[in-house]
Design a protein around this motif. Structure first.
Motif, PDB file in Angstrom:
ATOM      1  N   HIS A   1      -4.813  23.478  24.705  1.00 48.70           N
ATOM      2  CA  HIS A   1      -4.462  22.122  25.155  1.00 48.70           C
ATOM      3  C   HIS A   1      -3.566  21.496  24.084  1.00 48.70           C
ATOM      4  O   HIS A   1      -3.205  22.056  23.097  1.00 48.70           O
TER       5      HIS A   1
ATOM      6  N   HIS B   1     -13.742  29.701  31.216  1.00 50.42           N
ATOM      7  CA  HIS B   1     -15.195  29.822  30.624  1.00 50.42           C
ATOM      8  C   HIS B   1     -16.035  30.502  31.451  1.00 50.42           C
ATOM      9  O   HIS B   1     -17.251  30.458  31.245  1.00 50.42           O
TER      10      HIS B   1
ATOM     11  N   LYS C   1      -3.413  23.439  36.850  1.00 53.31           N
ATOM     12  CA  LYS C   1      -4.603  23.562  36.038  1.00 53.31           C
ATOM     13  C   LYS C   1      -5.587  22.532  37.010  1.00 53.31           C
ATOM     14  O   LYS C   1      -5.151  21.365  37.297  1.00 53.31           O
TER      15      LYS C   1
ATOM     16  N   ASP D   1      -9.237  27.483  24.153  1.00 55.64           N
ATOM     17  CA  ASP D   1      -9.244  25.971  24.098  1.00 55.64           C
ATOM     18  C   ASP D   1      -8.669  25.503  22.744  1.00 55.64           C
ATOM     19  O   ASP D   1      -8.933  24.348  22.422  1.00 55.64           O
TER      20      ASP D   1
ATOM     21  N   HIS E   1      -5.543  29.686  27.652  1.00 51.49           N
ATOM     22  CA  HIS E   1      -6.218  28.462  27.590  1.00 51.49           C
ATOM     23  C   HIS E   1      -6.118  27.649  26.421  1.00 51.49           C
ATOM     24  O   HIS E   1      -6.941  27.613  25.541  1.00 51.49           O
TER      25      HIS E   1
HETATM   26 ZN   LIG Z   1     -10.008  23.573  28.251  1.00 51.79          ZN
END
Ligand SMILES: [Zn+2]
Length: 267
Positions: free
Chosen positions: A29, A175, A118, A225, A27
């Motif tokens: 970005h 999450h 996603k 993240d 996960h």
């Molecule tokens: Zn994320």
């Protein structure tokens, strides 16, 4: 020091926050977020963070894709090509602005750089079980692809509807329906193709232990993240959790490797 019984924790502290254990990040970005500057958002800076924490591969969706759709996806594919085995893409399903046929053309042409899709209902405003997502979910199901979902408390029913309908895609719960840990763990118990993912979870002491007590550690995947949050903190938090070293190794690498080994040849 926490977890004085854990060899992994002892080694981690001794080395100043460097782990010899391999990590798969499910996960991440990339890039800046609209007008916000992300100091570690470039591929080179991400690789710097990955190398410091022995992260072999980061599976990401870019901030561009999450906010304006897939118009920069060819640039992201070039980044994956430039760094073989280090980055893989989730194609973002930006729901009402998507062109499924065009997206799948790109997906198939550059197949080795993608792991799946996603979903981010908080950005797109489209619930996971909405008919606009259907062609992507059907495609993912037909090909056994990963679907990383941004899950948060309040999104339980639409995601469970996806699991009721699709048995072959692999839904990753990013999450863990923060902070509905019990629901997440039960979902992992009840649906073979659901995998909890730890971004944000490790902020809360005891959350991981609660989930492991229900569903074990063999389906839990690591992510944080990146570049929003640091591997050093997240790996440290995993090492501080009251689980076994074998379970930590499974979460950092083994569980993810089992999921990826058939479709990612350059790990
Ligand atoms: Zn994320």
């Amino acid at each position: 020091m926490i977890n004085k019984e854990s060899n992994m924790a002892i080694e981690y502290v001794k080395e100043g926050g460097v782990s010899k254990y391999k990590v798969l990040d499910f996960h991440a970005h990339m890039g800046n977020l609209v007008n916000a500057y992300m100091p570690f958002g470039s591929p080179e800076k991400m690789l710097y963070l990955m190398d410091r924490s022995n992260v072999r591969c980061a599976l990401f969706s870019s901030h561009h894709d999450l906010t304006v759709g897939n118009r920069f996806i060819l640039d992201e594919i070039e980044i994956c090509k430039k760094h073989p085995g280090r980055f893989k893409l989730y194609m973002t399903v930006f729901s009402r602005h998507c062109d499924f046929k065009e997206d799948i053309k790109i997906f198939e042409k550059y197949r080795e750089h993608f792991v799946g899709f996603k979903l981010h209902p908080s950005y797109s405003g489209i619930m996971p079980d909405h008919s606009l997502n259907r062609p992507y979910l059907e495609y993912a199901d037909a090909h056994g692809l990963l679907v990383l979902g941004h899950t948060w408390s309040g999104l339980e029913t639409p995601y469970e509807n996806v699991l009721k309908k699709y048995k072959n895609l692999k839904l990753i719960g990013g999450h863990c329906f923060y902070d509905n840990w019990r629901f997440t763990a039960n979902l992992a118990l009840n649906y073979e193709n659901f995998y909890p993912e730890l971004t944000a979870v490790l902020f809360k002491r005891g959350a991981l232990e609660e989930m492991v007590s229900i569903c074990g550690a063999n389906k839990i995947l690591f992510g944080c993240d990146m570049p929003w949050f640091s591997y050093t903190y997240y790996i440290g938090a995993l090492l501080s959790a009251e689980i076994t070293d074998q379970q930590r190794e499974d979460i950092l690498w083994n569980n993810g490797y089992v999921l990826l080994k058939d479709q990612v040849r350059d790990l």
